[in-house]
Structure formats: C-alpha cells, structure tokens
Write a protein that holds these residues in place. Structure first.
Motif, PDB file in Angstrom:
ATOM      1  N   VAL A  32     -22.174 -35.808  70.093  1.00 58.31           N
ATOM      2  CA  VAL A  32     -23.163 -35.160  69.222  1.00 58.31           C
ATOM      3  C   VAL A  32     -23.525 -36.101  68.075  1.00 58.31           C
ATOM      4  N   VAL A  33     -22.528 -36.698  67.434  1.00 53.04           N
ATOM      5  CA  VAL A  33     -22.827 -37.665  66.367  1.00 53.04           C
ATOM      6  C   VAL A  33     -23.571 -38.856  66.944  1.00 53.04           C
ATOM      7  N   TYR A  34     -23.101 -39.340  68.087  1.00 52.47           N
ATOM      8  CA  TYR A  34     -23.711 -40.544  68.664  1.00 52.47           C
ATOM      9  C   TYR A  34     -25.199 -40.342  68.963  1.00 52.47           C
ATOM     10  N   LEU A  35     -25.538 -39.186  69.520  1.00 56.27           N
ATOM     11  CA  LEU A  35     -26.917 -38.958  69.959  1.00 56.27           C
ATOM     12  C   LEU A  35     -27.841 -38.506  68.830  1.00 56.27           C
ATOM     13  N   SER A  36     -27.278 -37.875  67.824  1.00 55.63           N
ATOM     14  CA  SER A  36     -28.139 -37.259  66.805  1.00 55.63           C
ATOM     15  C   SER A  36     -27.831 -37.714  65.386  1.00 55.63           C
ATOM     16  N   GLY A  37     -26.653 -38.261  65.155  1.00 51.38           N
ATOM     17  CA  GLY A  37     -26.207 -38.520  63.789  1.00 51.38           C
ATOM     18  C   GLY A  37     -25.630 -37.297  63.110  1.00 51.38           C
ATOM     19  N   PHE A  38     -25.670 -36.141  63.776  1.00 51.09           N
ATOM     20  CA  PHE A  38     -25.221 -34.888  63.154  1.00 51.09           C
ATOM     21  C   PHE A  38     -23.722 -34.711  63.325  1.00 51.09           C
ATOM     22  N   TRP A  39     -23.019 -34.623  62.194  1.00 51.60           N
ATOM     23  CA  TRP A  39     -21.569 -34.396  62.170  1.00 51.60           C
ATOM     24  C   TRP A  39     -21.353 -32.900  61.968  1.00 51.60           C
ATOM     25  N   ALA A  40     -20.937 -32.230  63.025  1.00 51.35           N
ATOM     26  CA  ALA A  40     -20.778 -30.769  63.012  1.00 51.35           C
ATOM     27  C   ALA A  40     -19.313 -30.450  62.733  1.00 51.35           C
ATOM     28  N   MET A  41     -18.999 -30.174  61.478  1.00 59.06           N
ATOM     29  CA  MET A  41     -17.605 -30.119  61.035  1.00 59.06           C
ATOM     30  C   MET A  41     -16.670 -29.345  61.958  1.00 59.06           C
ATOM     31  N   THR A  42     -17.076 -28.167  62.381  1.00 57.44           N
ATOM     32  CA  THR A  42     -16.147 -27.313  63.133  1.00 57.44           C
ATOM     33  C   THR A  42     -15.703 -27.969  64.447  1.00 57.44           C
ATOM     34  N   GLN A  43     -16.564 -28.759  65.053  1.00 56.14           N
ATOM     35  CA  GLN A  43     -16.200 -29.484  66.279  1.00 56.14           C
ATOM     36  C   GLN A  43     -15.108 -30.511  66.045  1.00 56.14           C
ATOM     37  N   TRP A  44     -15.069 -31.059  64.842  1.00 52.39           N
ATOM     38  CA  TRP A  44     -14.088 -32.089  64.522  1.00 52.39           C
ATOM     39  C   TRP A  44     -12.765 -31.460  64.124  1.00 52.39           C
ATOM     40  N   ALA A  45     -12.824 -30.228  63.608  1.00 53.26           N
ATOM     41  CA  ALA A  45     -11.610 -29.585  63.109  1.00 53.26           C
ATOM     42  C   ALA A  45     -10.908 -28.748  64.178  1.00 53.26           C
ATOM     43  N   ARG A  46     -11.668 -28.342  65.223  1.00 47.72           N
ATOM     44  CA  ARG A  46     -11.086 -27.510  66.271  1.00 47.72           C
ATOM     45  C   ARG A  46     -11.709 -27.902  67.615  1.00 47.72           C
ATOM     46  N   ARG A  47     -11.153 -27.368  68.714  1.00 47.29           N
ATOM     47  CA  ARG A  47     -11.603 -27.815  70.039  1.00 47.29           C
ATOM     48  C   ARG A  47     -12.697 -26.973  70.652  1.00 47.29           C
ATOM     49  N   THR A  48     -12.849 -25.734  70.206  1.00 47.31           N
ATOM     50  CA  THR A  48     -13.727 -24.831  70.941  1.00 47.31           C
ATOM     51  C   THR A  48     -15.128 -24.627  70.358  1.00 47.31           C
ATOM     52  N   PRO A  49     -15.367 -24.871  69.072  1.00 43.83           N
ATOM     53  CA  PRO A  49     -16.737 -24.626  68.575  1.00 43.83           C
ATOM     54  C   PRO A  49     -17.771 -25.479  69.319  1.00 43.83           C
ATOM     55  N   GLN A  50     -18.924 -24.879  69.557  1.00 42.34           N
ATOM     56  CA  GLN A  50     -19.929 -25.494  70.422  1.00 42.34           C
ATOM     57  C   GLN A  50     -21.133 -25.972  69.610  1.00 42.34           C
ATOM     58  N   THR A  51     -21.371 -27.263  69.642  1.00 42.24           N
ATOM     59  CA  THR A  51     -22.626 -27.848  69.153  1.00 42.24           C
ATOM     60  C   THR A  51     -23.087 -28.825  70.223  1.00 42.24           C
ATOM     61  N   TYR A  52     -24.398 -28.792  70.515  1.00 45.28           N
ATOM     62  CA  TYR A  52     -24.917 -29.648  71.587  1.00 45.28           C
ATOM     63  C   TYR A  52     -26.098 -30.469  71.079  1.00 45.28           C
ATOM     64  N   VAL A  53     -26.358 -31.580  71.789  1.00 46.41           N
ATOM     65  CA  VAL A  53     -27.614 -32.305  71.624  1.00 46.41           C
ATOM     66  C   VAL A  53     -28.256 -32.437  72.997  1.00 46.41           C
ATOM     67  N   LEU A  54     -29.473 -31.910  73.114  1.00 45.02           N
ATOM     68  CA  LEU A  54     -30.270 -32.135  74.328  1.00 45.02           C
ATOM     69  C   LEU A  54     -31.101 -33.381  74.104  1.00 45.02           C
ATOM     70  N   MET A  55     -30.905 -34.373  74.956  1.00 45.21           N
ATOM     71  CA  MET A  55     -31.631 -35.634  74.818  1.00 45.21           C
ATOM     72  C   MET A  55     -32.412 -35.890  76.098  1.00 45.21           C
ATOM     73  N   PRO A  56     -33.720 -35.571  76.104  1.00 47.88           N
ATOM     74  CA  PRO A  56     -34.519 -35.825  77.308  1.00 47.88           C
ATOM     75  C   PRO A  56     -34.658 -37.324  77.569  1.00 47.88           C
ATOM     76  N   ALA A  57     -34.873 -37.674  78.818  1.00 51.03           N
ATOM     77  CA  ALA A  57     -35.169 -39.067  79.156  1.00 51.03           C
ATOM     78  C   ALA A  57     -36.503 -39.451  78.504  1.00 51.03           C
ATOM     79  N   GLN A  58     -36.773 -40.762  78.466  1.00 51.23           N
ATOM     80  CA  GLN A  58     -37.974 -41.243  77.784  1.00 51.23           C
ATOM     81  C   GLN A  58     -39.225 -40.578  78.359  1.00 51.23           C
ATOM     82  N   GLY A  59     -39.999 -39.979  77.472  1.00 49.97           N
ATOM     83  CA  GLY A  59     -41.235 -39.344  77.904  1.00 49.97           C
ATOM     84  C   GLY A  59     -41.051 -37.973  78.531  1.00 49.97           C
TER      85      GLY A  59
END
Lengths: 401, 401
Positions: A32-59
């Motif tokens: 999530v950080v790699y694709l978006s730069g977004f650091w979603a705290m709960t994901q780092w502090a625990r294993r189950t919280p869900q944050t996603y990044v949808l990254m479409p292919a070019q175009g």
C-alpha cells in the motif's frame, strides 16, 4: 511528481503487461505504501485491518485507495498522489462551525463527505467497476487481504480473474527509485550510528540488554524504529537470532550485532562485530575471511551480473581467505520497504542484477563453542558497480577492556 | 508450569469442544506466542515467514511447534513448554569439537539432529499424522498461513476438515492468565512513564516529533517497543491518528497522546491530554465529561455485565457531564497480545464481561476547529469489579508555559 517517489512505474507497467494483467491490487501495508505513498497506521500495528490500492495497468483507469473512515485524517495529512479515495465504515468527526478551518481539516471534511461504503470489499468493488474492470484479469497481493474479504471479492466480481501477485510486486520493488534509495541510505546510517553508540558503552559487566537499550535509544532519537535486534555476547554470539539477555560482557567475548530497523517505512539490516579483549588467531582469521567475502561482492556487483555469481564469488573468497569449510545457503538479499526484497543472493538465483537494486551482502558464521561472527553491508547497484551505504569499517573492532 | 503462563487452557479446550474441533493450528505471530510461548522473530519482523503451533484438543494428542531451522536457536534459548518441535529448511550451524558446550548449545545441536522437513507444510502434516489427526476437524488461524501453504495443506490432508478459527482464538484470549496480566500491567506502566517524560519537556517551540522522541526513548529504556504513536498539538490534536510532525507547541494548544507500545509481546494503548496555557471553559468542560465517562466504566464493570451496558453507561455519562452531542461507535476494546482483543465495547456487543479480561476504556472526541481530547485507561475485570492499571490521573493536565 509526488507520484513518482516510491513506485517504479515503468517496471510496474512492464510487469503487468508481461503477465497480461489489467491491474494489480496492493493489500499489504508494504505494498500500500509502495503503490500509493499512503501509510495506513492500523495495517502496520495489527495484521487484520484492510487497506487496499487498486492500480490499473497503463491506460486502463485511475488508481484508487480503499481505507477505513477512521484513517481519513492520515490521507489529509500525507496527501498521497492518488485522488480517488474510497472510505468504509462509520467514524464520528465533529466540527466547530464558528471558526475557519485549516487546509488539512477542510481536506478531511471533504473526504468525510464522500460516500461511506459498508466495508472494504464494497469500496474496492466500486472502484473496480467505476474503472470498467469488472471483466478483467487483476493481480492481487494475496498476503494481507483477509480470506473472508477475498471470498467476498470473488463472489461480487465473478467475471474477474484474480491472479496471486505478491511475488510480481516483490520483483517490481527490486529496483528502487531515488526517494527509496535516500530512505534506505538513511536507514543504514541510523543503524550504524546505533551500533556505534552501543559499542561505545562496552565495559565488563555491560549486558546484552544494556547494549540493546543504547542501540534503541539512538535509533529512536533519529526517528528510526527498531525491528529485529540480535545482539549476542560470548557463547551467545553464535546464536543466529540472539535476543538480548542479562548476559554480561566479559573479557574474551565476541560481540555480534545483527540489527534491523525502519526509517520512513524503509528497512535496514546490517551487522558489525567486536571483540572485548584480545582475540586469538582463529577469531581474527575467521572474521577477516568473512569481511573479505563481503568486500569481494563490491568487486563483482554491477548490472547484468547473474546473482548466483555474486554468491559464488563471496563464498570462494571466504573459503580462500581462512574459513575453508564455510557453508551458507545465501549471502544476502534485496532490501526495501520489506526486509527481504528480490533477489536472494543464493546459488540457484539465475536472475541478473539491475541498476538501482539495494542489497544486503552478509557472511554470517555460527560456530558453537567458538563464536558467531558476521559482516553485513547495505549497498546500491550503480550503473557500473556498487556503492556502499556504510560509513564504518566492517573489520572486527577490538575493544580494550 | 511454564505451559500455563500465557494460554488459558480451560477456555481453549472448552472452545474446541463447543465447536467440535479436534485441535487448532495457530499461524499468526500472536497466536504462536499465545499457544506455545515461542516468539519466532521472523514472523514479527515480516508478514510471510511461516511458524505454526498445532494444539490438539484435550486428550487428542501432543502439541507441536513447526518452525524454520534458522530459528532453532530461539527454541533452545526460550525453552517453550512444547517438546515436539519440527524444523524445516536448511541452516548451517558449525561446531567446535574441541570444547564442551553449554546447555543451550547442546539443546540447539539436539534440535538440529531432528529430521529436516522440506517446508512448513510437510512438517505440519507430519505432526498432524503422528497425532492420528489425518481424519479430523481442525481449526486453523486463517490470518497468517500463506494461501500457498493452505492450498498445499488441504491437498496433503484431503480427509481433514479445516475451520477458520482466528475469531475462536481471539475469544479464548479474551480472559488473561496471571502472566498475561502482569505483562499488560507493565506495558501500561511503561506507556504512562513515556507520556509523563514527554509532557515533561513541554515548552514553546517543542515539536510533536520532539515529544515522540522523548516518548520513544523512555519506552525503549524500559524494554518496551513503540507501536502506534499518535501525538497531536493544537489543530492537529483533532486528527485521530496524528502522526508526529514539525508542528511546534504554542500557547493555547491542546496536546493529545494516544499511544500504544509492546512489552514482552503484550500491548498497551492509553491516552492522556494536556493543555499548554489556560484552557477555556469549553475545553475544560468537554475534557471533564470525557474523563467522567471513563471513570463511570469502573463503576459498572464487573463479571456478568453485558458489554453494551458498559458502552451505554459511558456514553450517557459523557453526554450528561457536558458533551451532550457525543457520538461514538465504540468506547473501548479488549487488549492482550494483539492490540484489539475481544470484546469491542460497542452498542451491539451482547457478550458479558468475565473476570480476567483486560480492557481499554476510551472516550476520544475530535472536533475540527476546536481540539482532539481523549482519555483512555487500561483496566482488569476482577471478581467483583475493575482494577485500573493506571497510576496517573486522567484529568486534563494544565501546563504552565
């Protein structure tokens, strides 16, 4: 562009094309950080919280972040480059109507005015549909989406083919952007400063825990975080994962640091050894051989070199320089936002080095009844060779009692 | 017995019986420690390394640990109560034949002489078969077994019915053993000492990052680790997850700490607020209402109370004491080896409190344009009430500039 800071887009788009994927969904805290730069705290502090990044292919559409309403303040504060943020779940945020708000607060309010999805999958499905990807082939980082959410996702989008893609993303991450390199360099510096600070308190009776406390204090003073801290003295130096104990330093002890931390989400993993008192000829010879093994890697590393050749060169050097029975299954690994990125520097790794890879090169040796000795450097693969991140000598530090 | 230290066996066996399970497999770092006492470093440092604990139901066999050969030194050092340890993968360990080895080294050698399985699933399957459980119904903590390993496990044991059991284990963990309570109490103490140390440096110009560095230095000096550190000053106090920034303290700022750490793998999560200068009547009234809400929980908490009644009592108190529009979806949660254990203190939670539960009770309030204010205590449900883990007052700390 902020969007270029962490993600290596040319590599990502090429990998998606090569695998005929219409996009990829990052689910782990790291991706999530790699694709978006977004650091979603709960994901780092625990294993189950869900944050996603949808990254479409070019175009193939617009990237989207899916996260909990309770993390919206972090979006407003961090300003990731992705504009399409879908939030799920209830979060109560009050507002003082009588005062003008600062920009961050206004950004938060605007985000809270977007639709509230019931859960992470509902939000992700909406983002996929809004991009017209409901009949597509999508990679999914299978590491951190919960199995319940993955079941729900497959049920909601029966015409999407999902392909496990954690290893694809790991390959993409292998070549670092300038911002990633800067963070990794700083992570290594903090690790070295912390080792130096710990060595500096060496004295008879100082415990492994004392070393760790000094190490950790230095790390957090420089805005790093300790992650995996192995510090062993004397017979405990031969424990590969030595967890600091009350064992007190005495004359004739080897001291082995194999330490990993985090700085701005990027990892360090380095090793330095000392000896308290006068090491015998064998310890000197062994450590020198291990050190020369790591130094040899700098001679052979450059773009285009097959990774197993680095392994072979390091192993041959250690053996020739005084440790003829040396055996290892790897002598290093990539490092980045995860502690182990591609490639593994191992005898069966036939991939080639590329400019921009950041590697740990390490030659640990554990002999019960003698000592554990190790050198581990972090380095960058450059256009024509390798550039070290280390500012301290890897040689055995002799510490006068 | 060491085996009784973390796992609440009566609760575990009862839960397995009630769900007609012949055993359960822990896969997450947290459940591995909980079931075995074994802290498998790589699981804590990264998301993908696989270590498991097979825990048969009462009378259905012997517990087993499955871990990487590279972590065997930690088994020898930590001496978990489970004797059956299955290791997988190659690890090179040398030995000086000319000297007598210490007990830990001998234990390591003995473990390295056990069979080397090809991978974690092969080792787990062997443990399941050796217990005669190859035609059974087994719970599996679905959180951290990789999907690749789970596929392989199902293929290897077609006559085993696997039931997702992460939530079952979360319920088992809700009631703590004395050792768990002692660790949680200490984790809370370290958190409070760290908040106190940070408050103590308050002065005009001190930044949120300065507060964090002081907080973290204190935490690591007491062998804790920072996990989720939210520190906001002034307008940033109203950001629920405020990540420390260069924002400098000035007169008229609220200061909100919502901080979580780890001590011997157990978590803390506490909140205290200060005000730099003279708070107005509204801030005083709001914070007092939030504080009284938390204090009210101590009056109502005791075994047998329905959790939603605690929620209702806290909410009513905050509203009656000066914050009539207060809204929340929960006012606390269990805490243990994970940051959120059962129960969630929420309006729809109809479970009852039990003696030995450890809870966080919290009343955060975020008002953009005003401030973020919060009180969060950790407490133990006792035989006839609640015992706080806190040694500092939850009242708003007025700091003279």
């Amino acid at each position: 562009l902020a969007s270029q800071r962490l993600t290596h887009f040319p590599r990502l788009y090429k990998a998606l094309d090569a695998n005929e994927l219409d996009g990829v969904i990052g689910t782990s805290a790291e991706n999530v950080v790699y694709l978006s730069g977004f650091w979603a705290m709960t994901q780092w502090a625990r294993r189950t919280p869900q944050t996603y990044v949808l990254m479409p292919a070019q175009g193939k559409g617009e990237a989207a972040i899916v996260t909990s309403s309770g993390l919206i303040d972090l979006i407003a504060d961090q300003k990731p480059w992705i504009d399409d943020v879908r939030r799920y779940g209830y979060f109560q945020l009050d507002r003082n109507e009588s005062v003008a708000l600062c920009d961050k607060d206004l950004a938060q309010l605007r985000l809270m005015e977007t639709p509230e999805y019931a859960g992470p999958v509902e939000a992700l499905v909406a983002a996929i549909r809004d991009n017209g990807l409901e009949r597509s082939k999508l990679g999914i980082d299978e590491v951190s989406i919960s199995v319940q959410c993955f079941d729900q996702l497959c049920d909601a989008l029966p015409d999407v083919t999902f392909v496990r893609s954690a290893s694809l993303l790991q390959r993409v991450r292998a070549v670092k952007t300038p911002e990633e390199i800067a963070r990794l360099r700083r992570a290594a510096q903090i690790g070295e400063m912390s080792i130096d600070a710990a060595f500096a308190i060496s004295a008879e009776g100082v415990s492994e825990l004392d070393f760790m406390r000094e190490f950790n204090r230095t790390t957090v003073s420089h805005d790093g975080l300790p992650v995996s801290i192995c510090i062993g003295c004397g017979e405990r130096s031969a424990m590969s994962n030595a967890q600091p104990s009350e064992r007190a330093l005495k004359i004739g002890d080897a001291i082995r640091f194999d330490v990993g931390g985090r700085y701005q989400h990027y990892r360090s993993d380095i090793s330095r050894c000392g000896f308290f008192g006068e090491p015998g000829e064998q310890i000197r010879r062994y450590h020198n051989a291990l050190h020369r093994g790591v130094l040899r890697a700098y001679d052979v590393i450059k773009p285009g070199v097959v990774v197993s050749n680095v392994f072979n060169a390091v192993m041959e050097t250690v053996r020739a320089e005084g440790l003829p029975h040396y055996q290892r299954n790897h002598v290093g690994h990539g490092i980045g936002i995860d502690g182990y990125d591609y490639p593994n520097v191992a005898p069966n790794e036939k991939g080639v080095l590329e400019e921009g890879m950041v590697l740990c090169i390490e030659t640990p040796y554990y002999e019960l009844g003698l000592a554990g000795l190790q050198v581990e450097d972090m380095l960058l693969v450059t256009a024509d060779g390798a550039e070290t991140f280390m500012s301290t000598d890897g040689a055995l530090r002799i510490i006068e009692p």
